[in-house]
Design a protein around this motif. Structure first.
Motif, PDB file in Angstrom:
ATOM      1  N   VAL A  16      39.863  43.180  56.595  1.00 39.79           N
ATOM      2  CA  VAL A  16      38.725  43.709  55.679  1.00 39.79           C
ATOM      3  C   VAL A  16      39.035  43.402  54.258  1.00 39.79           C
ATOM      4  O   VAL A  16      38.938  42.535  53.460  1.00 39.79           O
ATOM      5  N   ALA A  17      40.728  44.247  53.937  1.00 40.64           N
ATOM      6  CA  ALA A  17      41.737  43.512  52.819  1.00 40.64           C
ATOM      7  C   ALA A  17      42.431  41.582  53.107  1.00 40.64           C
ATOM      8  O   ALA A  17      42.166  41.151  52.241  1.00 40.64           O
ATOM      9  N   LEU A  18      42.545  41.629  54.052  1.00 43.36           N
ATOM     10  CA  LEU A  18      42.344  40.353  53.808  1.00 43.36           C
ATOM     11  C   LEU A  18      42.060  39.307  53.500  1.00 43.36           C
ATOM     12  O   LEU A  18      42.212  38.390  52.547  1.00 43.36           O
ATOM     13  N   GLN A  19      40.745  39.558  53.940  1.00 39.33           N
ATOM     14  CA  GLN A  19      39.192  38.656  53.570  1.00 39.33           C
ATOM     15  C   GLN A  19      38.982  38.398  52.059  1.00 39.33           C
ATOM     16  O   GLN A  19      38.655  37.428  51.670  1.00 39.33           O
ATOM     17  N   ALA A  20      39.545  40.152  51.487  1.00 45.47           N
ATOM     18  CA  ALA A  20      38.782  39.783  50.214  1.00 45.47           C
ATOM     19  C   ALA A  20      40.158  39.031  49.650  1.00 45.47           C
ATOM     20  O   ALA A  20      39.796  38.263  48.718  1.00 45.47           O
ATOM     21  N   VAL A  21      41.219  38.883  49.715  1.00 40.46           N
ATOM     22  CA  VAL A  21      42.258  38.206  49.150  1.00 40.46           C
ATOM     23  C   VAL A  21      42.022  36.691  49.372  1.00 40.46           C
ATOM     24  O   VAL A  21      41.875  36.002  48.640  1.00 40.46           O
ATOM     25  N   LEU A  22      41.373  36.170  50.505  1.00 44.92           N
ATOM     26  CA  LEU A  22      41.197  34.989  50.700  1.00 44.92           C
ATOM     27  C   LEU A  22      40.393  34.755  49.650  1.00 44.92           C
ATOM     28  O   LEU A  22      39.832  34.058  48.952  1.00 44.92           O
ATOM     29  N   ASN A  23      39.355  35.487  49.828  1.00 49.62           N
ATOM     30  CA  ASN A  23      37.562  35.494  48.674  1.00 49.62           C
ATOM     31  C   ASN A  23      38.700  35.204  47.485  1.00 49.62           C
ATOM     32  O   ASN A  23      37.960  34.084  46.845  1.00 49.62           O
ATOM     33  N   GLU A  24      38.852  36.228  47.440  1.00 46.32           N
ATOM     34  CA  GLU A  24      39.853  36.181  45.399  1.00 46.32           C
ATOM     35  C   GLU A  24      40.193  34.946  45.187  1.00 46.32           C
ATOM     36  O   GLU A  24      39.785  33.737  44.151  1.00 46.32           O
ATOM     37  N   HIS A  25      40.970  34.214  46.278  1.00 45.59           N
ATOM     38  CA  HIS A  25      41.894  33.085  45.766  1.00 45.59           C
ATOM     39  C   HIS A  25      41.192  31.514  46.514  1.00 45.59           C
ATOM     40  O   HIS A  25      42.241  30.669  46.106  1.00 45.59           O
ATOM     41  N   THR A  26      40.118  31.369  46.889  1.00 48.46           N
ATOM     42  CA  THR A  26      39.704  29.852  48.072  1.00 48.46           C
ATOM     43  C   THR A  26      38.962  29.517  46.608  1.00 48.46           C
ATOM     44  O   THR A  26      39.422  27.850  46.883  1.00 48.46           O
ATOM     45  N   ALA A  27      38.548  29.661  45.551  1.00 48.35           N
ATOM     46  CA  ALA A  27      38.310  28.736  44.410  1.00 48.35           C
ATOM     47  C   ALA A  27      39.434  27.959  43.111  1.00 48.35           C
ATOM     48  O   ALA A  27      39.504  27.145  43.617  1.00 48.35           O
ATOM     49  N   THR A  28      40.582  28.947  43.769  1.00 49.31           N
ATOM     50  CA  THR A  28      41.821  28.592  43.596  1.00 49.31           C
ATOM     51  C   THR A  28      42.949  27.274  44.179  1.00 49.31           C
ATOM     52  O   THR A  28      43.028  26.372  43.679  1.00 49.31           O
ATOM     53  N   LEU A  29      42.170  27.688  45.328  1.00 46.23           N
ATOM     54  CA  LEU A  29      42.891  26.928  46.841  1.00 46.23           C
ATOM     55  C   LEU A  29      42.267  25.674  46.429  1.00 46.23           C
ATOM     56  O   LEU A  29      43.227  24.415  46.462  1.00 46.23           O
ATOM     57  N   LYS A  30      41.146  25.589  46.516  1.00 45.06           N
ATOM     58  CA  LYS A  30      40.301  24.262  46.292  1.00 45.06           C
ATOM     59  C   LYS A  30      40.637  23.546  45.332  1.00 45.06           C
ATOM     60  O   LYS A  30      40.011  22.480  45.204  1.00 45.06           O
ATOM     61  N   ALA A  31      40.439  23.938  43.943  1.00 45.48           N
ATOM     62  CA  ALA A  31      40.527  23.570  43.013  1.00 45.48           C
ATOM     63  C   ALA A  31      42.123  22.337  42.445  1.00 45.48           C
ATOM     64  O   ALA A  31      42.433  22.043  42.034  1.00 45.48           O
ATOM     65  N   VAL A  32      43.092  22.987  43.652  1.00 44.79           N
ATOM     66  CA  VAL A  32      44.386  22.395  43.298  1.00 44.79           C
ATOM     67  C   VAL A  32      44.376  20.496  43.524  1.00 44.79           C
ATOM     68  O   VAL A  32      43.746  20.584  44.976  1.00 44.79           O
ATOM     69  N   PRO A  33      44.571  20.082  42.820  1.00 42.94           N
ATOM     70  CA  PRO A  33      44.330  18.488  43.227  1.00 42.94           C
ATOM     71  C   PRO A  33      45.243  18.033  44.972  1.00 42.94           C
ATOM     72  O   PRO A  33      45.848  18.385  44.614  1.00 42.94           O
ATOM     73  N   GLY A  34      44.312  17.025  45.159  1.00 41.80           N
ATOM     74  CA  GLY A  34      44.540  17.227  46.390  1.00 41.80           C
ATOM     75  C   GLY A  34      43.725  17.685  48.034  1.00 41.80           C
ATOM     76  O   GLY A  34      44.130  17.222  49.273  1.00 41.80           O
ATOM     77  N   VAL A  35      43.339  18.667  47.498  1.00 40.14           N
ATOM     78  CA  VAL A  35      43.202  20.398  48.896  1.00 40.14           C
ATOM     79  C   VAL A  35      41.526  18.692  49.489  1.00 40.14           C
ATOM     80  O   VAL A  35      41.418  18.804  48.739  1.00 40.14           O
ATOM     81  N   THR A  36      41.920  19.054  50.800  1.00 41.55           N
ATOM     82  CA  THR A  36      40.845  18.776  51.197  1.00 41.55           C
ATOM     83  C   THR A  36      40.106  19.017  52.337  1.00 41.55           C
ATOM     84  O   THR A  36      38.657  19.094  51.859  1.00 41.55           O
ATOM     85  N   SER A  37      40.704  20.835  52.185  1.00 37.74           N
ATOM     86  CA  SER A  37      39.527  21.578  53.404  1.00 37.74           C
ATOM     87  C   SER A  37      41.014  23.250  53.276  1.00 37.74           C
ATOM     88  O   SER A  37      42.290  23.107  52.170  1.00 37.74           O
ATOM     89  N   VAL A  38      40.184  23.966  53.182  1.00 41.24           N
ATOM     90  CA  VAL A  38      40.609  26.042  53.368  1.00 41.24           C
ATOM     91  C   VAL A  38      40.378  26.054  54.529  1.00 41.24           C
ATOM     92  O   VAL A  38      38.510  26.454  54.354  1.00 41.24           O
ATOM     93  N   LYS A  39      40.822  26.597  55.400  1.00 39.18           N
ATOM     94  CA  LYS A  39      40.178  27.325  56.306  1.00 39.18           C
ATOM     95  C   LYS A  39      40.909  28.391  57.190  1.00 39.18           C
ATOM     96  O   LYS A  39      42.094  28.697  56.408  1.00 39.18           O
ATOM     97  N   ARG A  40      40.055  29.718  57.422  1.00 35.11           N
ATOM     98  CA  ARG A  40      41.042  30.402  57.921  1.00 35.11           C
ATOM     99  C   ARG A  40      40.361  30.477  59.605  1.00 35.11           C
ATOM    100  O   ARG A  40      39.109  30.292  60.052  1.00 35.11           O
ATOM    101  N   ILE A  41      41.580  30.951  60.106  1.00 30.04           N
ATOM    102  CA  ILE A  41      41.452  31.333  61.190  1.00 30.04           C
ATOM    103  C   ILE A  41      42.080  33.178  61.579  1.00 30.04           C
ATOM    104  O   ILE A  41      42.602  33.517  61.022  1.00 30.04           O
ATOM    105  N   VAL A  42      41.257  33.666  62.603  1.00 36.63           N
ATOM    106  CA  VAL A  42      41.385  34.952  62.885  1.00 36.63           C
ATOM    107  C   VAL A  42      41.391  35.366  64.381  1.00 36.63           C
ATOM    108  O   VAL A  42      40.210  34.951  65.244  1.00 36.63           O
ATOM    109  N   CYS A  43      42.671  35.628  64.881  1.00 37.31           N
ATOM    110  CA  CYS A  43      42.258  36.064  66.995  1.00 37.31           C
ATOM    111  C   CYS A  43      42.433  37.583  66.496  1.00 37.31           C
ATOM    112  O   CYS A  43      43.242  38.529  66.023  1.00 37.31           O
ATOM    113  N   GLY A  44      41.337  37.796  66.451  1.00 35.00           N
ATOM    114  CA  GLY A  44      40.548  39.780  67.662  1.00 35.00           C
ATOM    115  C   GLY A  44      41.468  39.898  68.354  1.00 35.00           C
ATOM    116  O   GLY A  44      42.053  41.736  68.920  1.00 35.00           O
ATOM    117  N   GLY A  45      42.270  39.287  69.283  1.00 32.76           N
ATOM    118  CA  GLY A  45      43.331  39.341  70.531  1.00 32.76           C
ATOM    119  C   GLY A  45      44.867  39.647  70.031  1.00 32.76           C
ATOM    120  O   GLY A  45      45.404  40.959  70.547  1.00 32.76           O
TER     121      GLY A  45
END
Length: 97
Positions: A16-45
């Motif tokens: 949950v805390a990791l997702q909050a970190v991603l949420n906080e930084h997603t807009a900044t990541l997407k605003a970086v010149p040249g960024v085409t996508s930001v994806k999150r992968i989680v494996c529960g196993g």
């Protein structure tokens, strides 16, 4: 890619805390010149959490020179979360086949 391991303890509070970190930084990541996508992968196993930022080949050198956008801040925040371990980065290429 920024990746780490999270713990199932405390009802997966570290995830949950990791997702909050991603949420906080997603807009900044997407605003970086040249960024085409930001994806999150989680494996529960295996308890992997990954943030994959795709950057066009023509923009990679400037992305790298900038310190990979907010990567340092994300790594610092992830490293401070109880239950998170093995915070790492990896640079690689991928393409649609």
């Amino acid at each position: 890619e920024i990746r780490c391991k999270w713990s199932t303890e405390n009802d997966k509070a570290s995830l949950v805390a990791l997702q909050a970190v991603l949420n906080e930084h997603t807009a900044t990541l997407k605003a970086v010149p040249g960024v085409t996508s930001v994806k999150r992968i989680v494996c529960g196993g295996c308890q992997d959490f990954k943030i994959i930022t795709a950057v066009g080949a023509d923009e990679f050198a400037s992305f790298e020179a900038s310190g990979f956008g907010p990567e340092a801040e994300i790594i610092e925040a992830m490293s401070k979360i109880d239950g998170v371990s093995s915070v790492e980065t990896q640079t690689y290429t991928f393409m649609d086949a």
